[in-house]
Design a protein around this motif. Structure first.
Motif, short mmCIF file in Angstrom:
data_model
loop_
_atom_site.label_atom_id
_atom_site.label_comp_id
_atom_site.label_asym_id
_atom_site.label_seq_id
_atom_site.Cartn_x
_atom_site.Cartn_y
_atom_site.Cartn_z
N UNK A 1 0.84 -1.17 -0.06
CA UNK A 1 -0.01 -0.05 0.02
C UNK A 1 0.82 1.22 0.05
N UNK A 2 0.71 2.07 -1.02
CA UNK A 2 1.37 3.44 -1.06
C UNK A 2 0.50 4.35 -1.06
N UNK A 3 0.72 5.26 0.25
CA UNK A 3 -0.11 6.31 0.53
C UNK A 3 0.87 7.72 0.52
N UNK A 4 0.08 8.72 0.16
CA UNK A 4 0.79 10.04 0.46
C UNK A 4 -0.15 11.17 0.73
N UNK B 1 8.35 12.98 0.54
CA UNK B 1 8.51 12.52 -0.77
C UNK B 1 9.94 13.06 -1.35
N UNK B 2 10.50 12.23 -2.08
CA UNK B 2 12.07 12.44 -2.61
C UNK B 2 13.04 11.99 -1.93
N UNK B 3 12.85 11.45 -0.72
CA UNK B 3 13.91 10.81 0.33
C UNK B 3 13.42 9.33 0.28
N UNK B 4 14.78 8.62 1.01
CA UNK B 4 14.16 7.03 1.23
C UNK B 4 13.48 7.04 2.57
N UNK B 5 13.46 8.10 3.38
CA UNK B 5 12.73 7.90 4.58
C UNK B 5 13.25 6.98 5.56
N UNK B 6 12.33 6.36 6.49
CA UNK B 6 12.62 5.51 7.48
C UNK B 6 12.04 4.20 7.17
N UNK B 7 12.65 3.22 7.90
CA UNK B 7 11.86 1.85 7.70
C UNK B 7 12.00 1.21 9.18
N UNK B 8 10.67 0.65 9.21
CA UNK B 8 10.42 -0.06 10.45
C UNK B 8 9.83 -1.28 10.34
N UNK B 9 10.39 -2.67 10.75
CA UNK B 9 9.90 -4.00 10.42
C UNK B 9 9.49 -4.46 11.70
N UNK B 10 8.07 -4.98 11.71
CA UNK B 10 7.56 -5.54 12.87
C UNK B 10 7.18 -7.18 12.56
N UNK C 1 -0.18 15.23 0.76
CA UNK C 1 0.39 16.54 0.32
C UNK C 1 -0.35 17.58 0.63
N UNK C 2 0.05 18.63 1.37
CA UNK C 2 -0.36 19.98 1.79
C UNK C 2 0.52 21.00 1.41
N UNK C 3 0.25 21.74 0.16
CA UNK C 3 1.26 22.72 -0.29
C UNK C 3 1.26 24.18 0.68
N UNK C 4 0.13 24.27 1.44
CA UNK C 4 0.13 25.29 2.21
C UNK C 4 0.82 25.16 3.50
N UNK C 5 1.28 23.92 3.78
CA UNK C 5 2.05 23.60 5.06
C UNK C 5 3.34 23.00 4.56
N UNK C 6 3.88 23.22 3.38
CA UNK C 6 4.95 22.55 2.70
C UNK C 6 5.10 21.02 2.99
N UNK C 7 3.93 20.29 3.00
CA UNK C 7 3.79 18.82 3.33
C UNK C 7 3.89 17.84 2.28
N UNK C 8 4.85 17.39 2.08
CA UNK C 8 4.72 16.22 1.20
C UNK C 8 5.48 14.95 1.36
N UNK C 9 4.47 14.09 2.12
CA UNK C 9 4.86 12.77 2.78
C UNK C 9 4.47 11.60 1.97
N UNK C 10 5.07 10.41 2.43
CA UNK C 10 4.60 9.13 1.88
C UNK C 10 4.61 8.14 2.84
#
Length: 86
Positions: A9-12, A45-54, A14-23
């Motif tokens: 599942x790929x979610x994102x 968005x545009x970075x590798x981000x963080x990873x967690x494995x459970x 985006x809120x330009x008014x808050x400069x928010x671009x997350x995945x």
């Protein structure tokens, strides 16, 4: 395994008014020892981000955790890539 397979599942959000671009990405993968892992990857968005494995003993528990996390993220405004952001 008795539960249906979950596609990644790929979610994102985006809120330009808050400069928010997350995945946020969720996927379930088998472990080497017969269990299942819920892999979570998130960040800007545009970075590798963080990873967690459970790790879970079975696919049912992993599927339930997947569903809970999906609900929480959608409540916070995340949408799928196929859905339009307004």
């Amino acid at each position: 395994m008795s539960n249906p397979k979950h596609e990644p599942l790929h979610l994102r959000r985006i809120d330009a008014s808050r400069n928010m671009r997350r995945f946020y990405t969720l996927s379930i993968q088998p472990t080497l020892f017969g269990g299942m892992s819920l892999v979570r990857n998130w960040g800007r968005i545009g970075t590798n981000g963080q990873v967690m494995v459970q790790t879970f003993d079975n696919g049912t528990e992993a599927g339930e955790a997947f569903g809970r996390l999906e609900c929480v993220k959608r409540r916070r405004g995340y949408v799928g890539a196929e859905e339009k952001t307004r």
